[in-house]
Scaffold this motif. Structure first.
Motif, mmCIF file in Angstrom:
data_model
loop_
_atom_site.group_PDB
_atom_site.id
_atom_site.type_symbol
_atom_site.label_atom_id
_atom_site.label_comp_id
_atom_site.label_asym_id
_atom_site.label_seq_id
_atom_site.Cartn_x
_atom_site.Cartn_y
_atom_site.Cartn_z
ATOM 1 N N GLU A 35 28.575 87.664 51.712
ATOM 2 C CA GLU A 35 29.607 87.229 50.766
ATOM 3 C C GLU A 35 29.794 85.719 50.834
ATOM 4 N N GLN A 36 29.720 85.144 52.057
ATOM 5 C CA GLN A 36 29.841 83.689 52.187
ATOM 6 C C GLN A 36 28.686 82.983 51.489
ATOM 7 N N GLU A 37 27.465 83.511 51.650
ATOM 8 C CA GLU A 37 26.312 82.903 50.994
ATOM 9 C C GLU A 37 26.420 83.004 49.475
ATOM 10 N N GLN A 38 26.885 84.163 49.001
ATOM 11 C CA GLN A 38 27.042 84.342 47.557
ATOM 12 C C GLN A 38 28.109 83.400 47.007
ATOM 13 N N ALA A 39 29.205 83.224 47.758
ATOM 14 C CA ALA A 39 30.262 82.305 47.317
ATOM 15 C C ALA A 39 29.755 80.859 47.308
ATOM 16 N N ALA A 40 28.951 80.497 48.320
ATOM 17 C CA ALA A 40 28.405 79.138 48.367
ATOM 18 C C ALA A 40 27.467 78.888 47.190
ATOM 19 N N LYS A 41 26.653 79.886 46.877
ATOM 20 C CA LYS A 41 25.750 79.742 45.730
ATOM 21 C C LYS A 41 26.524 79.620 44.432
#
Length: 542
Positions: A499-505
């Motif tokens: 979820e953190q990676e998706q939010a960063a993207k």
């Protein structure tokens, strides 16, 4: 023409006690009743209560014989040792005496049935000293029926005696109880039952192993009738050889679906050792042999209880107990403290209840035992309090589940020195140990609430498998060498790494779309899309 053979009578009926001497396990009641008869202090109503098969109805019939016996010469009076040969004794034993009336309250519950008794008690006995009414399962009478009986029960004619039997004395009104002399028939000890069954098989010209009779006595749970029924089945199950049928312990275990003591001890040993694979294999082996999951859980509970009693200093002497079992109980009692034993007991009780009501009993049994294996390693409140007083931030592996103290860790080689500092570090360690499935689940589906090795609280996403914790605990111990405390929490926690990676993207994409060049390009080409030139792929070390 020869007489036709007598029909077979089941053992539970054939060996019903015919005298008070044959009534096993109820010595206190027999002594009290004998003293009352000798002194002429006979109550007008008796109530026999106890679990099934301990002799309530048989005792009522024996009392009827004792009160009406006239002796072989016809001149005798009430006696605790009825002769069994006079006409009243024989008629009562055969259930044909006109003055001894037996009524099953389960099928005669109404006030009309009791009214018939009330009308009949006014008349004297036809041929006996006392007119006796035996009412079985008296608690089944309706409220109105009890009320109708009360006055007659309190002041019956001198020639009338009431004998009540019940398995649920708490359902009998207090007003009725107060008008009766009550006898609580005890559960019959397994040792007495085994001795009784030994006499029965001898009389039946059947051979039986002592361990087989001990198993039947334990399965009877204090009931002579239940035990005789099981013995009847075991004799029918026994193989015919050259001589008499032989009832063996192995046959009884197969017949009852019981696990043998040796297998149960092995299971407990694997449970204490924390050997997950061997434990699950042993459980499935027992299941394949016909052992019911509930019987398996019960066997473990009995074993833990026996260890606790030995730990408390009580000498356990059980029929059929081998020298190996006594040695194992003594060794476990030496190694385990009371706190781990109590924790084991509570976990097994909870698991037993779950298996009893489970749709999938064997699967529930396996999950319950895995929970016992891992939850039993958690420190007790006293250990936690000690660690807090000493300023410890984690849980030190001060002892294994089998109670053996662990060696003190050194600063350079202790497991605590190798504990991962963060969830990404833990995931990296899992990838290196070939545990990619767990690593991926930790990355994609776990929201960290608290990460303080060896403690880990998390909130699961909807995609996390239900057996995640059960698979994670042994993997953590294998990878880090430390027993972890892992708990699923209802707190929000941090977003998962995915979820953190998706939010960063998403944030990066929004930033790019807001740049003047991209905004101008999108305005010039309305159908254009912003495409990532790198595929979405994550792996350790990427």
């Amino acid at each position: 023409m020869s007489d036709s053979p007598q029909p077979y009578r089941v053992l539970a009926r054939k060996y019903r006690p015919r005298t008070f001497r044959e009534l096993i396990g109820q010595d206190a009641m027999v002594q009290t009743l004998g003293n009352a008869i000798k002194r002429g202090r006979l109550a007008h109503a008796f109530l026999m209560t106890g679990v099934r098969g301990v002799g309530k109805t048989s005792t009522a019939r024996l009392i009827a014989k004792a009160l009406n016996c006239i002796g072989p010469d016809g001149q005798g009076g009430p006696t605790i040792d009825p002769c069994g040969v006079c006409e009243p004794c024989r008629a009562i034993a055969e259930g044909r005496h006109i003055d001894v009336v037996e009524m099953d309250a389960a099928s005669h519950t109404g006030v009309d049935d009791v009214r018939e008794i009330i009308e009949a008690v006014r008349y004297a006995a036809v041929s006996a000293r006392y007119k006796i009414y035996i009412i079985d399962e008296v608690h089944m009478l309706s409220k109105n029926a009890f009320n109708a009986l009360l006055k007659t029960l309190e002041e019956p004619p001198a020639h009338v005696k009431f004998l009540f039997a019940t398995t649920e004395v708490n359902k009998v009104p207090v007003t009725v109880l107060s008008r009766c002399q009550r006898f609580d028939l005890r559960r019959i000890p397994a040792e007495l039952l085994a001795d009784h069954f030994a006499h029965v098989v001898e009389a039946e010209s059947v051979a039986a192993e002592a361990d087989a009779l001990a198993l039947i006595a334990q399965a009877a749970e204090g009931s002579a009738r239940d035990g005789l029924s099981i013995l009847d089945q075991a004799i029918a199950h026994a193989e015919l050889g050259e001589g008499a049928p032989l009832v063996t312990a192995a046959q009884v275990r197969d017949m009852l679906g019981l696990s043998d003591r040796g297998s149960t001890r092995r299971l407990l040993g694997l449970l204490l050792a924390g050997d997950t694979g061997a434990l699950l294999a042993a459980v499935r082996d027992q299941y394949a042999l016909g052992v019911e999951p509930l019987a398996l859980m019960r066997g473990l509970m009995e074993l833990v209880h026996a260890v606790t009693l030995v730990k408390a200093g009580r000498d356990i002497v059980s029929p059929g107990q081998s020298a190996e079992e006594r040695e194992a109980l003594a060794e476990w009692a030496r190694q385990l403290g009371f706190a781990p034993l109590h924790r084991l007991w509570q976990l097994l009780v909870k698991g037993h209840d779950e298996v009893a009501s489970a749709v999938l009993p064997i699967e529930s049994c396996e999950m319950a035992l895995l929970r016992v294996m891992h939850a039993a390693t958690m420190p007790d409140p006293g250990e936690l309090a000690r660690l807090l007083r000493e300023g410890g931030g984690g849980v030190a592996p001060s002892a294994s589940l089998d109670g053996k103290p662990a060696p003190p860790p050194s600063s350079s080689t202790s497991p605590a020195a190798r504990l991962p500092a963060s969830l990404p570090d833990l995931i990296e360690a899992f990838w290196q140990k070939g545990k990619g499935s767990l690593a991926q689940e930790l990355h994609d589906c776990v929201r960290v609430v608290r990460f303080a090795p060896p403690a880990f609280d998390y909130r699961a996403t909807a995609q996390l498998p239900a057996d995640f914790t059960a698979r994670l605990l042994p993997a953590l111990r294998e990878v880090t060498g430390v027993a972890w405390q892992v708990a699923q929490s209802d707190a929000d926690g941090e977003p998962s790494l995915l979820e953190q990676e998706q939010a960063a993207k998403a944030a990066e994409r929004a930033t790019i779309l807001e740049t003047p060049v991209v905004k101008a390009a999108m305005a010039a080409f309305p159908e254009a899309e912003l495409v990532d030139d790198k595929p979405e792929q994550w792996s350790a070390g990427a």
